[in-house]
Design a protein around this motif. Structure first.
Motif, PDB file in Angstrom:
ATOM      1  N   ALA A 481     -14.548 -74.110 -80.041  1.00  0.00           N
ATOM      2  CA  ALA A 481     -14.042 -73.712 -81.363  1.00  0.00           C
ATOM      3  C   ALA A 481     -12.694 -74.363 -81.645  1.00  0.00           C
ATOM      4  O   ALA A 481     -12.426 -74.814 -82.772  1.00  0.00           O
ATOM      5  CB  ALA A 481     -13.931 -72.194 -81.439  1.00  0.00           C
ATOM      6  N   ALA A 482     -11.822 -74.434 -80.623  1.00  0.00           N
ATOM      7  CA  ALA A 482     -10.501 -75.046 -80.815  1.00  0.00           C
ATOM      8  C   ALA A 482     -10.625 -76.524 -81.141  1.00  0.00           C
ATOM      9  O   ALA A 482      -9.932 -77.039 -82.023  1.00  0.00           O
ATOM     10  CB  ALA A 482      -9.664 -74.853 -79.552  1.00  0.00           C
ATOM     11  N   GLU A 483     -11.516 -77.236 -80.448  1.00  0.00           N
ATOM     12  CA  GLU A 483     -11.713 -78.660 -80.737  1.00  0.00           C
ATOM     13  C   GLU A 483     -12.254 -78.866 -82.147  1.00  0.00           C
ATOM     14  O   GLU A 483     -11.853 -79.801 -82.851  1.00  0.00           O
ATOM     15  CB  GLU A 483     -12.667 -79.267 -79.707  1.00  0.00           C
ATOM     16  N   CYS A 484     -13.169 -77.996 -82.571  1.00  0.00           N
ATOM     17  CA  CYS A 484     -13.743 -78.119 -83.920  1.00  0.00           C
ATOM     18  C   CYS A 484     -12.681 -77.874 -84.994  1.00  0.00           C
ATOM     19  O   CYS A 484     -12.603 -78.611 -85.987  1.00  0.00           O
ATOM     20  CB  CYS A 484     -14.903 -77.138 -84.079  1.00  0.00           C
ATOM     21  N   VAL A 485     -11.868 -76.845 -84.808  1.00  0.00           N
ATOM     22  CA  VAL A 485     -10.804 -76.548 -85.783  1.00  0.00           C
ATOM     23  C   VAL A 485      -9.776 -77.679 -85.804  1.00  0.00           C
ATOM     24  O   VAL A 485      -9.281 -78.070 -86.875  1.00  0.00           O
ATOM     25  CB  VAL A 485     -10.137 -75.201 -85.454  1.00  0.00           C
ATOM     26  N   LYS A 486      -9.452 -78.204 -84.633  1.00  0.00           N
ATOM     27  CA  LYS A 486      -8.512 -79.323 -84.562  1.00  0.00           C
ATOM     28  C   LYS A 486      -9.047 -80.530 -85.331  1.00  0.00           C
ATOM     29  O   LYS A 486      -8.310 -81.212 -86.061  1.00  0.00           O
ATOM     30  CB  LYS A 486      -8.266 -79.684 -83.095  1.00  0.00           C
ATOM     31  N   LYS A 487     -10.342 -80.801 -85.165  1.00  0.00           N
ATOM     32  CA  LYS A 487     -10.966 -81.919 -85.884  1.00  0.00           C
ATOM     33  C   LYS A 487     -10.890 -81.711 -87.394  1.00  0.00           C
ATOM     34  O   LYS A 487     -10.571 -82.637 -88.156  1.00  0.00           O
ATOM     35  CB  LYS A 487     -12.425 -82.057 -85.431  1.00  0.00           C
ATOM     36  N   ALA A 488     -11.166 -80.476 -87.860  1.00  0.00           N
ATOM     37  CA  ALA A 488     -11.099 -80.183 -89.298  1.00  0.00           C
ATOM     38  C   ALA A 488      -9.673 -80.338 -89.824  1.00  0.00           C
ATOM     39  O   ALA A 488      -9.445 -80.860 -90.925  1.00  0.00           O
ATOM     40  CB  ALA A 488     -11.625 -78.777 -89.565  1.00  0.00           C
ATOM     41  N   LYS A 489      -8.672 -79.899 -89.047  1.00  0.00           N
ATOM     42  CA  LYS A 489      -7.265 -80.040 -89.469  1.00  0.00           C
ATOM     43  C   LYS A 489      -6.881 -81.509 -89.591  1.00  0.00           C
ATOM     44  O   LYS A 489      -6.178 -81.899 -90.538  1.00  0.00           O
ATOM     45  CB  LYS A 489      -6.350 -79.343 -88.461  1.00  0.00           C
TER      46      LYS A 489
END
Length: 688
Positions: A481-489
């Motif tokens: 989840a953290a990697e996905c949110v980082k990618k979206a940011k």
């Protein structure tokens, strides 16, 4: 061999080849298994040779296959465009034909009405009276003078909510109102219907309902705030109802307008008598001069309406708008005369048709291929026609539909991170292209930019719905989840290049799901720590091999604990318990993932989660120190407590401050309140 192979190939390729007979003859002629094996080998060699030739031909003609596929694709798109052009031309020709027919009908009806005005009206009134005698409760309807019947017929009423049939009705359309009567189950004499409702023509609107089998041949009547749906017997009767209702409403509006104009009192004008004999001549000159000054006999003006029709039929939108601009420029400084008004009315009708075609070009029902550049032509012409607001609205609706379609067509992969990577590429690339195209099209219309900002936030909600469904609803790990949110940011930051910052919008839409994920992972760590604590034996770790010890040192260094070497001994021993080491790795991993998800709204959530996790470990160490009686074990527990307080907690504070940008006072206070003290073997007090 080649000669035998050629004979065998010709035999197999012959049109009259029968496999069963061939096998039967072969088995009869062969002397034994050896002949059959040899023949089988010949057929196998022939099959291999054929397969090899086939591969060579494929490679040889590969480029031709690709070019042929491209040509077929181009031909398909051209055929689609041609079909679309023919459909539009057909609709335009039908509308022109319909207009000519309606004009002829109007002229004929006017002539008939002029010839037999009283008889026609009296006949309609008599027909209405005879029909209303069959309606129970409809006697007072004829009290209004001049009311007569226009159209009537049977309909079936459907429920608006669940589209189920309610009742059979009979509708009477009059020149100023619409009467709905229900069928009586038990007829009494000539009475067939019962009065249900009477609507003034100005109080409702008629809407065509798109056919959706088995629900078809329907139309809706809207009376704010209610509505009713009726079904005609077939499509022909439905079309008649829609056309006659529309025509009757227009006739009533025109009639009311003329009546109001006639009722306006005209104040007497005082005529000033002048003694100057030349005044009358001077007063009469301007009107004549105005009519003569406006030259509408130019060839391009005479042919302008027909040229506009041709441009619309040929989809030459730029040429049509150029003609309209040319006429407006010519008439800008000319006086407004009756002939100018008539010309403008003709041109305005064509402009409305042109606007409708351009609106259809931008509708989401059209093909969404080609990206935002495909809409540039229609948008630019609508702006030139003074329809910038409508162009903005339709452009954004078109792009929203394109983004939604692209997200729906994206295949859900097994790997969540791969899916999110594709989702971010599709969404943010589309958003960036739309923003650039919007800025190019509406550079001179600053009032439309607020609509684009609202649209961007709406589409961001669409993106977050797909994002959350894949990342959070599927219960992925916190690291994923953290990697996905980082990618979206990261993708969101790219939009700042064009002056569009949607980071806050993204964070506000994700904050609820991220809070739930942090809390869930926090509970998992606490439960795992408690489970390990229940099995704690307070023994040193023995990693058995130097490789395992080196790996643990690397893991601790990656967690930020550089002084871990002082806790290692000889022969792969570690002077810490397994529980404390596992807790340290798990908590530092949680901290790193939490910092990737961090934004200001999550500050207290992350801080409280860390505090709860640390307290579980500290309280366990404190309890063990109080209960343990063995001096050696007590000293070992004290060493683990010192590791937590002096090594782990400062690293947590420093890493949190680096990631957030400000110190965590709550963690500092927690470290002060859990300070370990040196104890005597007989003492039971361990923490202050």
């Amino acid at each position: 061999m080649s000669e035998t192979g050629n004979r065998l190939r010709k035999l197999l390729e012959s049109q009259n080849f029968d496999p069963q007979n061939y096998v039967k003859q072969l088995s009869q002629q062969s002397d034994g298994d050896r002949d059959l094996q040899e023949h089988r080998q010949k057929i196998q060699n022939l099959a291999d040779e054929t397969a090899q030739n086939l591969k060579k031909n494929v490679y040889k003609n590969y480029r031709q296959f690709i070019e042929t596929a491209k040509e077929i694709s181009y031909l398909e798109s051209e055929m689609y465009q041609l079909s679309h052009i023919l459909t539009e031309q057909k609709s335009i020709m039908e509308s022109i034909t319909q207009a000519l027919i309606s004009t002829d009908k109007d002229e004929t009806s006017k002539e008939m009405q002029a010839a037999f005005p009283k008889e026609t009206e009296e006949l309609k009134q008599r027909t209405l009276t005879s029909l209303l005698e069959k309606v129970e409760g409809g006697k007072n309807i004829m009290d209004t003078p001049g009311r007569h019947l226009v159209y009537n017929g049977d309909l079936v009423e459907f429920d608006v909510d669940n589209m189920s049939p309610i009742q059979k009705v009979h509708a009477f359309l009059m020149n100023d109102c619409l009467l709905i009567a229900t069928w009586l189950p038990n007829r009494r004499g000539t009475v067939k219907y019962k009065y249900n409702a009477l609507y003034d023509l100005e109080s409702f609107a008629v809407v065509n309902v798109k056919d959706n089998p088995p629900m078809k041949d329907m139309f809706k009547i809207l009376m704010f705030p209610d509505s009713r749906i009726f079904q005609a017997e077939n499509s022909k009767i439905k079309k008649e109802w829609l056309e006659i209702l529309d025509e009757t409403k227009k006739n009533k509006v025109t009639k009311d307008k003329h009546k109001k104009e006639e009722e306006v009192p005209t104040s007497p004008v005082r005529v000033e008598v002048s003694t100057n004999p030349f005044d009358q001549e001077e007063e009469q000159e301007p009107a004549g001069e105005a009519e003569e000054n406006v030259d509408l006999s130019l060839e391009w003006i005479q042919e302008l309406p027909e040229d506009l029709d041709v441009c619309i039929a040929q989809r030459d939108f730029e040429g049509a708008v150029d003609l309209v601009d040319k006429l407006n420029e010519y008439l800008k400084e000319q006086p407004v005369t009756q002939r100018v008004k008539e010309l403008r009315l003709k041109v305005e009708e064509r402009v409305r048709q042109l606007t409708d075609v351009l609106v259809f070009e931008l509708s989401p029902d059209r093909s969404l291929r080609g990206g935002p550049k495909a809409t540039r032509r229609a948008v630019s012409q609508l702006i030139r026609l003074g329809q910038s607001t409508k162009a903005c609205e339709l452009f954004l609706k078109n792009r929203a539909a394109a983004v939604q379609t692209a997200i729906r067509q994206l295949r859900i992969e097994g790997a969540t991170l791969l899916y999110i990577h594709k989702l971010c590429n599709i969404f943010f690339t589309s958003l960036l292209e739309t923003a650039k195209e919007f800025e190019m099209n509406f550079a001179g219309n600053t009032g439309c930019y607020s609509a684009f900002v609202v649209w961007s936030k709406t589409t961001m909600r669409m993106f977050v719905d797909a994002f959350s469904k894949q990342v959070f609803d599927s219960k992925e790990s916190l690291s994923t989840a953290a990697e996905c949110v980082k990618k979206a940011k990261e993708h969101c930051q790219q939009l700042t290049e064009i002056g569009l910052d949607l980071t806050f919008t993204l964070q506000s839409l994700l904050v609820k799901d991220i809070k739930a994920a942090l809390q869930s992972y926090n509970d998992i760590i606490i439960e795992a720590t408690k489970h390990r604590n229940s099995e704690e034996m307070w023994r040193r770790m023995n990693l058995m091999t130097p490789e395992a010890l080196a790996k643990l040192k690397d893991e601790m260094r990656s967690c930020g604990i550089a002084s871990f070497d002082q806790y290692t001994g000889d022969d792969c021993w570690v002077n810490l318990s397994y529980t404390i080491v596992a807790f340290t790795k798990q908590m530092m991993s949680f901290l790193e993932e939490g910092l990737k998800l961090y934004f200001p709204e999550l500050h207290m959530v992350l801080l409280e989660s860390l505090r709860e996790i640390i307290l579980v470990a500290v309280q366990h160490v404190d309890y063990s120190l109080r209960c343990e009686q063995d001096p050696e074990k007590k000293a070992f527990i004290m060493q683990n407590a010192s590791f937590l307080h002096d090594t782990v907690l400062p690293v947590v504070e420093r890493r949190f401050e680096e990631g957030v940008g400000k110190p965590a006072k709550q963690l500092q206070d927690l470290r002060k309140t859990t300070r370990p003290v040196r104890i005597n073997p007989e003492s039971t007090t361990s923490m202050v």
